[in-house]
Motif scaffolding. Structure first.
Motif, PDB file in Angstrom:
ATOM      1  N   THR A 427       0.901  -1.272   0.020  1.00 42.21           N
ATOM      2  CA  THR A 427       0.109  -0.048  -0.259  1.00 42.21           C
ATOM      3  C   THR A 427       0.855   1.238  -0.067  1.00 42.21           C
ATOM      4  O   THR A 427       0.688   2.261  -0.606  1.00 42.21           O
ATOM      5  N   LYS A 428       1.807   1.139   0.768  1.00 39.21           N
ATOM      6  CA  LYS A 428       2.647   2.389   0.775  1.00 39.21           C
ATOM      7  C   LYS A 428       3.602   2.572  -0.297  1.00 39.21           C
ATOM      8  O   LYS A 428       3.514   3.823  -0.977  1.00 39.21           O
ATOM      9  N   ASN A 429       4.139   1.338  -0.867  1.00 42.37           N
ATOM     10  CA  ASN A 429       5.009   1.604  -1.971  1.00 42.37           C
ATOM     11  C   ASN A 429       4.489   1.529  -3.451  1.00 42.37           C
ATOM     12  O   ASN A 429       5.025   2.218  -4.477  1.00 42.37           O
ATOM     13  N   MET A 430       3.574   0.835  -3.422  1.00 42.30           N
ATOM     14  CA  MET A 430       3.034   0.328  -4.776  1.00 42.30           C
ATOM     15  C   MET A 430       1.571   1.144  -5.019  1.00 42.30           C
ATOM     16  O   MET A 430       0.889   0.991  -6.130  1.00 42.30           O
ATOM     17  N   LYS A 431       1.144   1.600  -4.035  1.00 34.10           N
ATOM     18  CA  LYS A 431      -0.336   2.015  -3.884  1.00 34.10           C
ATOM     19  C   LYS A 431      -1.376   0.942  -4.333  1.00 34.10           C
ATOM     20  O   LYS A 431      -2.249   1.432  -5.104  1.00 34.10           O
ATOM     21  N   VAL A 432      -1.175   0.114  -3.818  1.00 34.59           N
ATOM     22  CA  VAL A 432      -2.101  -1.087  -4.190  1.00 34.59           C
ATOM     23  C   VAL A 432      -2.561  -1.692  -3.134  1.00 34.59           C
ATOM     24  O   VAL A 432      -1.700  -2.233  -2.178  1.00 34.59           O
ATOM     25  N   THR A 433      -3.584  -1.903  -2.659  1.00 30.82           N
ATOM     26  CA  THR A 433      -4.101  -2.480  -1.471  1.00 30.82           C
ATOM     27  C   THR A 433      -4.873  -3.932  -1.614  1.00 30.82           C
ATOM     28  O   THR A 433      -5.544  -4.099  -2.669  1.00 30.82           O
ATOM     29  N   PHE A 434      -5.023  -4.860  -0.475  1.00 33.93           N
ATOM     30  CA  PHE A 434      -5.504  -5.985  -0.700  1.00 33.93           C
ATOM     31  C   PHE A 434      -7.290  -5.704  -0.961  1.00 33.93           C
ATOM     32  O   PHE A 434      -7.932  -6.253  -1.838  1.00 33.93           O
ATOM     33  N   GLY A 435      -7.833  -5.107   0.117  1.00 36.52           N
ATOM     34  CA  GLY A 435      -9.199  -4.983  -0.051  1.00 36.52           C
ATOM     35  C   GLY A 435      -9.889  -6.070   0.854  1.00 36.52           C
ATOM     36  O   GLY A 435      -9.182  -7.276   0.972  1.00 36.52           O
ATOM     37  N   ILE A 468      -3.165 -10.268  -5.918  1.00 31.70           N
ATOM     38  CA  ILE A 468      -2.465  -8.976  -5.691  1.00 31.70           C
ATOM     39  C   ILE A 468      -1.448  -8.491  -6.645  1.00 31.70           C
ATOM     40  O   ILE A 468      -1.506  -7.357  -7.123  1.00 31.70           O
ATOM     41  N   PHE A 469      -0.444  -9.342  -6.750  1.00 30.75           N
ATOM     42  CA  PHE A 469       0.773  -8.949  -7.705  1.00 30.75           C
ATOM     43  C   PHE A 469       0.341  -8.569  -9.103  1.00 30.75           C
ATOM     44  O   PHE A 469       0.929  -7.919  -9.858  1.00 30.75           O
ATOM     45  N   ARG A 470      -0.753  -9.150  -9.618  1.00 31.33           N
ATOM     46  CA  ARG A 470      -1.408  -9.042 -10.963  1.00 31.33           C
ATOM     47  C   ARG A 470      -1.640  -7.713 -11.214  1.00 31.33           C
ATOM     48  O   ARG A 470      -1.445  -6.925 -12.269  1.00 31.33           O
ATOM     49  N   LYS A 471      -2.193  -6.907 -10.065  1.00 30.88           N
ATOM     50  CA  LYS A 471      -2.523  -5.624 -10.080  1.00 30.88           C
ATOM     51  C   LYS A 471      -1.390  -4.661 -10.532  1.00 30.88           C
ATOM     52  O   LYS A 471      -1.469  -3.535 -10.830  1.00 30.88           O
ATOM     53  N   PHE A 472      -0.211  -5.201 -10.299  1.00 32.62           N
ATOM     54  CA  PHE A 472       0.994  -4.412 -10.823  1.00 32.62           C
ATOM     55  C   PHE A 472       1.286  -4.013 -12.266  1.00 32.62           C
ATOM     56  O   PHE A 472       2.016  -3.004 -12.675  1.00 32.62           O
ATOM     57  N   GLU A 473       0.373  -4.876 -12.968  1.00 32.17           N
ATOM     58  CA  GLU A 473       0.517  -4.585 -14.488  1.00 32.17           C
ATOM     59  C   GLU A 473       0.136  -3.213 -14.896  1.00 32.17           C
ATOM     60  O   GLU A 473       0.445  -2.617 -16.047  1.00 32.17           O
ATOM     61  N   SER A 474      -0.622  -2.608 -13.980  1.00 32.84           N
ATOM     62  CA  SER A 474      -1.140  -1.134 -14.258  1.00 32.84           C
ATOM     63  C   SER A 474      -0.139  -0.106 -14.122  1.00 32.84           C
ATOM     64  O   SER A 474      -0.470   1.152 -14.058  1.00 32.84           O
ATOM     65  N   LEU A 475       1.034  -0.514 -13.235  1.00 31.16           N
ATOM     66  CA  LEU A 475       1.981   0.599 -12.797  1.00 31.16           C
ATOM     67  C   LEU A 475       3.150   0.767 -13.551  1.00 31.16           C
ATOM     68  O   LEU A 475       3.293  -0.029 -14.564  1.00 31.16           O
TER      69      LEU A 475
END
Length: 514
Positions: A427-435, A468-475
């Motif tokens: 959340t802090k470094n990738m701006k992605v959270t679990f939910g 979760i890691f799959r969401k990194f594709e949009s970064l």
């Protein structure tokens, strides 16, 4: 007044005299053209031809032929125009007569329909149904109070056929003692059944993830390269559970739910039923495992045609899983309709297969977050399995296995604490959270995965990598090189070195892009 009358009479006399002169001049012009002019032409031609040479006679003949041809052409064109006008007038007249006849027939049809509705309303009243209003139309139709089966035509042909097939049929599942096995044995038995009966070979990890996915969500996505057995896996599951899977080929033209479920044709008053709708309706009669396969699901945009079901399946109360089919019930509608709706049975799973190539659409986060993704990127090795039969499983028994697994293999406190630390870092470094949704899915997936023979960290690794890691594709990953390296080190520190194989492999692939 007398002077004006004299003037007006002279004006009228002169006016009609001029009209007469006009037609007289027109007639004389035609006479000169067709008669007097012709005589004069021959007289002049006769006078001039006395001094014609041979060449003059040739020229005269050619010109005469051309003039005659032109005259014939003009006459023919005039004749064609006249005949076309006559035909057009005749068609218009016939069209008006036809429209009048259609209007008359429509009026008679409406009268007959009204009369039929009045008769039907009286029949319903006699059968104990709802009363009719002043116009003779039935106010409503109560299926529970009917005394006789409606024998008229139905707007649902396929679904009525399902009703007939299951009429007076016992659908309760009576399991054999040898089929009452646990999840670990279920995985082994499926692998042996698939290898011995179908010649299909699957890795234990994939099958464990499949059953854990069934416990997690009613929607699953099998993705990977072509030819690795994505469609054959749910097909084999149907054979294994003694109830063939329904394989629905998704079409690129699917834009909304009507393409998948069907729609009411307002002209024919018939419902255009699909195999998808028939499969769901048939499941309302069954107590076993029902699998509906959406083959090549991302040939069309999944979030367009599947949006309604995704939202329905998110509701915590299964009694609210009602799919709108038609506005209301009518005599002859399928038995298991409730006010024009179908209650989606809990024993149905939707399995989508997806390829990643230029001919397909990207599956959005909305779909991924609500489904359980399973990647199949390699064929399993040959298995020399003993001859193994399938099982007869009820939905209730399988659901009990999932419930026991969640109770016996709940996530450990240490795993939850480490997940919380991982969530804080991402959340802090990738701006992605679990939910909350993903966390709920992890809590449902991992215990069943463990019950199937896997370990807790293997299950966590599988879900974190795909959910979760799959969401990194949009970064913008090239600018996150340090964060990716720190994340890899954090995984080793929290869960043990090389414990999260799937996650580390995913991060390694990202690093190769730098």
């Amino acid at each position: 007044m007398v002077e004006f009358a004299r003037y007006y009479i002279n004006f009228i006399r002169d006016f009609f005299a001029n009209i007469g002169k006009f037609f007289k001049a027109l007639f004389e012009a035609f006479a000169d053209l067709l008669f007097n002019g012709v005589v004069e032409f021959f007289q002049k031609f006769s006078a001039a031809s006395g001094s014609f040479t041979l060449l003059d006679w040739v020229m005269a003949f050619v010109v005469l032929v051309i003039n005659l041809a032109f005259l014939v052409f003009v006459v023919l064109k005039l004749w064609q125009l006249i005949t076309k006008y006559i035909k057009f007038s005749k068609k218009e007249f016939e069209k008006e007569e036809l429209l009048e006849e259609i209007t008359f027939l429509n009026t008679k049809t409406i009268e007959l329909i009204d009369e039929k509705n009045k008769i039907l309303a009286l029949q319903i009243q006699k059968l104990g149904g709802a009363a009719a209003d002043e116009s003779g139309k039935p106010i409503s139709y109560d299926r529970e109070n009917k005394k006789e089966e409606y024998l008229g035509p139905s707007r649902f042909v396929k679904l009525i056929q399902v009703d007939k097939e299951y009429d007076n049929t016992v659908t309760a599942i009576h399991m054999k003692d040898e089929d009452m096995i646990n999840l670990r044995e279920l995985v082994s038995r499926f692998i042996n059944f698939s290898a011995s009966k179908l010649g299909l070979f699957y890795d234990r990890k994939i099958i464990s993830a499949f059953f854990a996915g069934m416990a997690t969500s009613k929607t699953m996505i099998l993705e990977g390269i072509s030819g690795t057995g994505k469609t054959s896996l749910p097909y084999a599951m149907g054979k294994f559970f003694s109830h063939d899977s329904s394989i629905i080929a998704v079409q690129p033209s699917w834009r909304d739910r009507a393409e998948m479920i069907g729609y009411l044709n307002e002209f024919t008053k018939k419902f255009n039923e699909t195999d998808f709708l028939k499969s769901i309706y048939e499941a309302t009669y069954r107590d076993d495992i029902c699998i509906v396969v959406l083959d090549e699901m991302n040939l069309a945009r999944v979030e367009y045609y599947f949006a309604e079901l995704l939202s329905l399946l998110e509701m915590p109360d299964p009694d609210a899983w009602l799919i709108d089919i038609v506005p209301d019930n009518q005599p002859g509608d399928p038995k298991n309709f409730k006010n024009g709706k179908i209650l989606l049975p809990q024993n149905v799973w939707f399995i989508g297969t997806a390829n990643k190539d230029d001919s397909t659409f990207t599956i959005t986060d909305k779909v991924y977050d609500r489904a359980t993704p399973i990647e199949i990127n390699a064929k399993a090795a040959y298995i020399d399995a003993p001859q193994t039969d399938g099982v007869t499983f009820s939905y209730d028994y399988l659901n009990d296995l999932f419930r026991v697994a969640n109770k016996d293999n709940a996530l450990s406190l240490k795993a939850l604490e480490n997940l919380e630390k991982l969530d804080q870092f991402i959340t802090k470094n990738m701006k992605v959270t679990f939910g909350n949704r993903i966390m709920k899915q992890i809590r449902a997936f991992v215990p069943v995965y463990v019950a199937c023979g896997g370990s807790e960290y293997e299950g966590l690794d599988y879900m974190v990598a795909r959910k979760i890691f799959r969401k990194f594709e949009s970064l913008n990953l090239p600018f996150l090189q340090n964060e990716i390296n720190d994340l890899s080190a954090l995984l080793d520190r929290l869960f043990g070195k090389n414990a999260f194989v799937e996650c580390q492999a995913y991060l390694s692939n990202i690093k190769k892009q730098f």
